[in-house]
Design an enzyme around this catalytic site. Structure first.
Site, short mmCIF file in Angstrom:
data_model
loop_
_atom_site.label_atom_id
_atom_site.label_comp_id
_atom_site.label_asym_id
_atom_site.label_seq_id
_atom_site.Cartn_x
_atom_site.Cartn_y
_atom_site.Cartn_z
N HIS A 135 0.84 -1.29 -0.07
CA HIS A 135 -0.20 0.02 0.03
C HIS A 135 0.91 1.21 0.17
O HIS A 135 2.07 1.16 0.47
CB HIS A 135 -1.03 0.00 1.26
CG HIS A 135 -2.03 -0.77 1.09
ND1 HIS A 135 -2.74 -1.13 2.22
CD2 HIS A 135 -2.74 -1.67 -0.01
CE1 HIS A 135 -3.83 -2.10 1.78
NE2 HIS A 135 -3.75 -2.33 0.38
N ASP A 137 1.08 4.17 1.92
CA ASP A 137 1.56 4.48 2.91
C ASP A 137 3.03 3.75 3.54
O ASP A 137 3.67 3.97 4.37
CB ASP A 137 0.65 4.98 4.24
CG ASP A 137 0.07 3.40 4.36
OD1 ASP A 137 0.19 2.20 3.74
OD2 ASP A 137 -0.40 3.47 5.76
N HIS A 196 -5.38 -7.02 7.75
CA HIS A 196 -5.84 -5.87 6.81
C HIS A 196 -5.39 -6.04 5.52
O HIS A 196 -6.39 -5.58 4.53
CB HIS A 196 -4.59 -4.67 7.66
CG HIS A 196 -4.36 -3.62 6.58
ND1 HIS A 196 -5.67 -2.66 6.65
CD2 HIS A 196 -3.55 -3.37 5.73
CE1 HIS A 196 -5.00 -1.77 5.68
NE2 HIS A 196 -3.93 -2.15 5.40
ZN LIG Z 1 -2.34 -1.13 4.07
#
Ligand SMILES: [Zn+2]
Length: 278
Positions: A135, A137, A196
């Site tokens: 991802h 971030d 997640h």
């Molecule tokens: Zn993530």
């Protein structure tokens, strides 16, 4: 596709135990889910931070440093999503041979800050970067690490997803459990299963008993799990339990977003998963 093909595809060598079977299930799950995956931003953790005004109020675009121990620092960066600013945590581990970076800051400009501050603040060269899932971030700064010829390591699955999502190339040397030496420190990565995201890993620092939970782990003040579009809600608690039983001597736990704490963060994450509306 038989098991061996799956194993080769993901470069997993862990066969013999229960975890091997879990990997098989995970691989099948991944194949089935693959066509539905989209190029996306860090929407899941963003939602949880939206419930957290203390984080949302930090409108800094500059990197922040939070000292955990003399040799371990959080680099906290900030990213914008739909006009709001949210924070994200990564780690810098300092050894006598150089620095290890776990996850990049959320933007390229904050990654430049990371480079210059590791040089000036700690007088260290960066040995390598580990990314804990695909991802932005975690990976927005990856191209800048390549520019400086700093090795970027991930699991094979994260490498595959990152490539699909245009997040950059990583060297997929990390297995389900891999320990990398870094001078007088070391870092151990562990893949506990889906949570997640399908590819989330945690990082254990054996010398300092610090666990970087990344986005698998929620901060204590997180009120919900955020956007669970890529999450596996059934497996997530089991994955956190595996981390909990493996790292019982963790003294510090760092979540992907929000404040660090102790093993309570793992129990809190399980509570959110078991009774999401409490
Ligand atoms: Zn993530």
């Amino acid at each position: 596709m038989d098991f061996n093909q799956l194993r080769n595809r993901f470069n997993f060598t862990f066969l013999s135990s229960r975890l091997g079977i879990q990997v098989l299930i995970f691989c099948i799950g991944f194949s089935l889910a693959h066509c539905q995956w989209q190029k996306s931003s860090e929407s899941s953790s963003i939602s949880s931070i939206q419930q957290n005004p203390s984080l949302a109020s930090k409108h800094s675009q500059h990197l922040e440093w939070i000292k955990i121990k003399e040799t371990v620092w959080i680099h906290r960066s900030f990213g914008e999503f739909q006009g709001q600013v949210y924070s994200a945590n990564g780690l810098v581990v300092l050894s006598n041979k150089g620095a290890v970076v776990i996850d990049t800051p959320w933007t390229e400009s904050q990654t430049e800050e990371l480079f210059s501050e590791i040089k000036t603040k700690f007088q260290k060269e960066i040995l390598f970067l580990l990314v804990t899932h695909a991802h932005d971030d975690r990976m927005a700064g990856v191209p800048l690490f390549h520019k400086r010829n700093i090795p970027v390591y991930s699991t094979a699955l994260t490498a595959k997803l990152a490539k699909e999502r245009g997040l950059g190339k990583t060297n997929p040397i990390l297995d389900i459990q891999t320990r990398l030496p870094a001078g007088n420190q070391s870092v151990e990565v562990f893949y506990p299963g889906q949570g997640h995201s399908a590819d989330n890993i945690v990082v254990w620092l054996p010398e300092t008993h610090i666990l970087f939970g990344g986005c698998l782990v929620k901060a204590l003040d997180a009120k919900d799990l955020g956007n669970v579009k890529e999450a596996d809600l059934n497996e997530w608690p089991n994955s956190v339990k595996r981390v909990l039983s493996r790292y019982t001597d963790a003294e510090v736990v760092v979540p992907g977003h929000g404040d660090w704490g102790k093993l309570d963060l793992l129990r809190h994450t399980i509570r959110l998963l078991v009774s999401p509306n409490h």
